[in-house]
Design a protein around this motif. Sequence first.
Motif: not given
Length: 246
Positions: A8-34
């Motif tokens: 389970p811990f390895a699966a959590i880590g694998l999912t976390y790394r894959l999805l984190l890269r997808q979530l961090v987009s410039r448009g989303r971050v800048l819009a919500l930071l604003a």
Amino acid sequence: MSGRSVSPFAAIGLTYRLLLRQLVSRGRVLALLAVGLAVAAVAWAVGSSSDVTDPLEASVGVIAGLGFTVVVPVVSLVFATAALGDAREDGTLVYLWLRPIDRWPVVVGAWLAALTVSLPLTLGPLALAAVLSGEAGTIFGATMLASIVGVVAYSAVFLLVGLLVKNPIVWGLGYVLIWEGVISAFGSSAAQLAISGYTRSIVTAMTDVDVDLGDQSLAAGVIVPILVAVVALFVAARRLDGMDVA
């Protein structure tokens, strides 16, 4: 499920790394930071105004009225619904399904990825808002604790919403704007189903400034949203277990 070999811990880590890269987009971050910085600007304007008779009450009003009504839920909504929603659309979930892993670590990994992005985008601007208000000595700790509790709960709930309905952003905004913004103000029963009521209660309890819907104890303000998050993640795992993602 019994034949799945990845821990389970390895699966959590694998999912976390894959999805984190997808979530961090410039448009989303800048819009919500604003959005968050706009709240900080309002807090500065209120704190520097000579027309404010009670700076502490005014500052708490800005944090509770904008920070916990707009910034915390909206940032959490955007990233939590995208965590598994985007992964399903681009085939990432299919990739995960092909590996020998259980479903619940995927939910936990997605939730942690959403938290990793959402927390800085809420804590940073709201910490700045507390400082610029001139009342940081009184409201800073309450703002940080309430923000963390809120993001933890909203992210879990909206992760579940993303698995239950189409157009989760619309449903999430409906909950935030209609239920929490309007309906909860007309009855204590409805307010108990509003996460913002608990975050506001934290601020009320820690600053002694009365805030609308903030009538719960400090313990309830912290514990209830955490329990909500646990239940939402459990239900999301059950839902994902029965979904066809291909």
